[in-house]
Design a protein around this motif. Structure first.
Motif, PDB file in Angstrom:
ATOM      1  N   THR A  22     143.144  24.269  63.819  1.00  0.00           N
ATOM      2  CA  THR A  22     143.299  24.350  62.682  1.00  0.00           C
ATOM      3  C   THR A  22     144.727  23.585  63.014  1.00  0.00           C
ATOM      4  O   THR A  22     145.456  24.441  63.130  1.00  0.00           O
ATOM      5  N   ILE A  23     145.576  22.427  62.097  1.00  0.00           N
ATOM      6  CA  ILE A  23     146.813  22.390  62.724  1.00  0.00           C
ATOM      7  C   ILE A  23     147.703  21.961  61.489  1.00  0.00           C
ATOM      8  O   ILE A  23     146.811  20.919  60.787  1.00  0.00           O
ATOM      9  N   VAL A  24     148.558  22.218  60.732  1.00  0.00           N
ATOM     10  CA  VAL A  24     148.970  21.942  59.286  1.00  0.00           C
ATOM     11  C   VAL A  24     150.860  21.617  59.462  1.00  0.00           C
ATOM     12  O   VAL A  24     151.511  22.177  60.087  1.00  0.00           O
ATOM     13  N   ILE A  75     152.133  24.890  61.260  1.00  0.00           N
ATOM     14  CA  ILE A  75     151.234  25.525  61.363  1.00  0.00           C
ATOM     15  C   ILE A  75     149.757  25.397  62.496  1.00  0.00           C
ATOM     16  O   ILE A  75     149.151  24.281  61.805  1.00  0.00           O
ATOM     17  N   CYS A  76     149.332  26.440  62.837  1.00  0.00           N
ATOM     18  CA  CYS A  76     147.875  26.549  64.157  1.00  0.00           C
ATOM     19  C   CYS A  76     147.086  27.730  64.554  1.00  0.00           C
ATOM     20  O   CYS A  76     148.158  28.168  63.756  1.00  0.00           O
ATOM     21  N   SER A  77     146.372  27.278  63.827  1.00  0.00           N
ATOM     22  CA  SER A  77     145.438  28.330  63.489  1.00  0.00           C
ATOM     23  C   SER A  77     143.922  28.203  64.456  1.00  0.00           C
ATOM     24  O   SER A  77     143.578  27.584  64.283  1.00  0.00           O
ATOM     25  N   TYR A  95     139.654  41.387  64.846  1.00  0.00           N
ATOM     26  CA  TYR A  95     141.790  40.265  65.625  1.00  0.00           C
ATOM     27  C   TYR A  95     140.521  38.429  65.527  1.00  0.00           C
ATOM     28  O   TYR A  95     140.377  38.279  66.378  1.00  0.00           O
ATOM     29  N   PRO A  96     139.947  38.151  64.263  1.00  0.00           N
ATOM     30  CA  PRO A  96     139.167  36.781  64.573  1.00  0.00           C
ATOM     31  C   PRO A  96     139.985  35.485  64.815  1.00  0.00           C
ATOM     32  O   PRO A  96     139.124  34.866  64.934  1.00  0.00           O
ATOM     33  N   LYS A  97     141.011  35.874  64.458  1.00  0.00           N
ATOM     34  CA  LYS A  97     141.905  34.584  64.428  1.00  0.00           C
ATOM     35  C   LYS A  97     143.202  35.065  65.358  1.00  0.00           C
ATOM     36  O   LYS A  97     143.811  35.852  64.988  1.00  0.00           O
ATOM     37  N   ALA A  98     143.870  33.685  65.699  1.00  0.00           N
ATOM     38  CA  ALA A  98     144.838  33.352  66.492  1.00  0.00           C
ATOM     39  C   ALA A  98     146.088  32.598  65.368  1.00  0.00           C
ATOM     40  O   ALA A  98     144.770  31.257  65.146  1.00  0.00           O
ATOM     41  N   VAL A  99     147.152  32.888  64.722  1.00  0.00           N
ATOM     42  CA  VAL A  99     148.063  31.552  63.663  1.00  0.00           C
ATOM     43  C   VAL A  99     148.881  32.016  64.111  1.00  0.00           C
ATOM     44  O   VAL A  99     149.850  33.154  64.867  1.00  0.00           O
ATOM     45  N   PHE A 100     149.313  30.716  64.584  1.00  0.00           N
ATOM     46  CA  PHE A 100     151.027  30.392  65.033  1.00  0.00           C
ATOM     47  C   PHE A 100     151.617  29.743  63.281  1.00  0.00           C
ATOM     48  O   PHE A 100     150.871  28.409  63.038  1.00  0.00           O
TER      49      PHE A 100
END
Length: 189
Positions: free
Chosen positions: A49-51, A60-62, A89-94
């Motif tokens: 996902t990119i916002v 935001i990238c997830s 730790y299900p997600k990586a988020v920037f």
């Protein structure tokens, strides 16, 4: 005639609001931690996902960690269970800010932007700097980024048995085309 007028007003309203956010949930994230002369350690996640929020220059990238696909099932199992512990730790988020970003300047020629933000991975957060390449394409706005991730920065332990066969730095590449939420809504209809 009334229907056309109402439809035009709704479209104009959505067009104004659409500039608030651009989004995709089909970004591609490539992961590569190979060492020459050993088994290739690569994976792809096609559900990133990119916002993009132009007003605040926020990117935001997830990604869901479990959605990375490896050529070998055993590598995927080790990646999820032993290294990145995707159940825990299900997600990586920037989340970061794009410096000197103005949506009006985005056209068909790719422009390089500096991005600074926080990457959350494996229960740890680290401030990272990276380059984003942004351009307008017929489908929306294309965003691509490359950034290395040091496994030790995120307390990802690599067992000594395979430590010489896996790079201590994973190269990641993100690419996706974001569209305004209004366009996404109209396309789904």
């Amino acid at each position: 005639m009334k229907k056309i007028t109402v439809l035009m007003l709704l479209f104009a309203t959505f067009s104004t609001l659409a500039q608030d956010k651009f989004k995709t949930s089909t970004a591609i994230v490539n992961f590569e931690a190979s060492i020459p002369f050993f088994e290739e350690v690569t994976a792809v996640n096609k559900l990133g996902t990119i916002v993009l929020e132009p007003e605040s220059s926020t990117l935001i990238c997830s990604v869901a960690v479990k959605d990375f696909l490896f050529k070998m099932d055993l590598m995927q199992t080790h990646f999820n269970q032993n290294y990145l512990e995707s159940n825990r730790y299900p997600k990586a988020v920037f989340k970061g800010k794009i410096e000197k970003f103005d949506l009006k300047n985005v056209d068909g020629s790719e422009k390089e932007y500096d991005v600074t933000g926080k990457l959350y991975l494996h229960g740890k957060t680290k401030i990272i700097d990276m380059k984003a390449f942004i351009k307008r394409v017929p489908e929306g706005i294309q965003i691509s980024c490359n950034y290395p991730i040091s496994m030790s920065d995120f307390n990802v332990a690599i067992p000594s048995v395979v430590a010489g066969k896996i790079s201590k730095t994973a190269n990641t590449k993100l690419i996706g085309v974001v569209r305004s939420e209004e366009i996404m809504y109209l396309t789904l209809k």
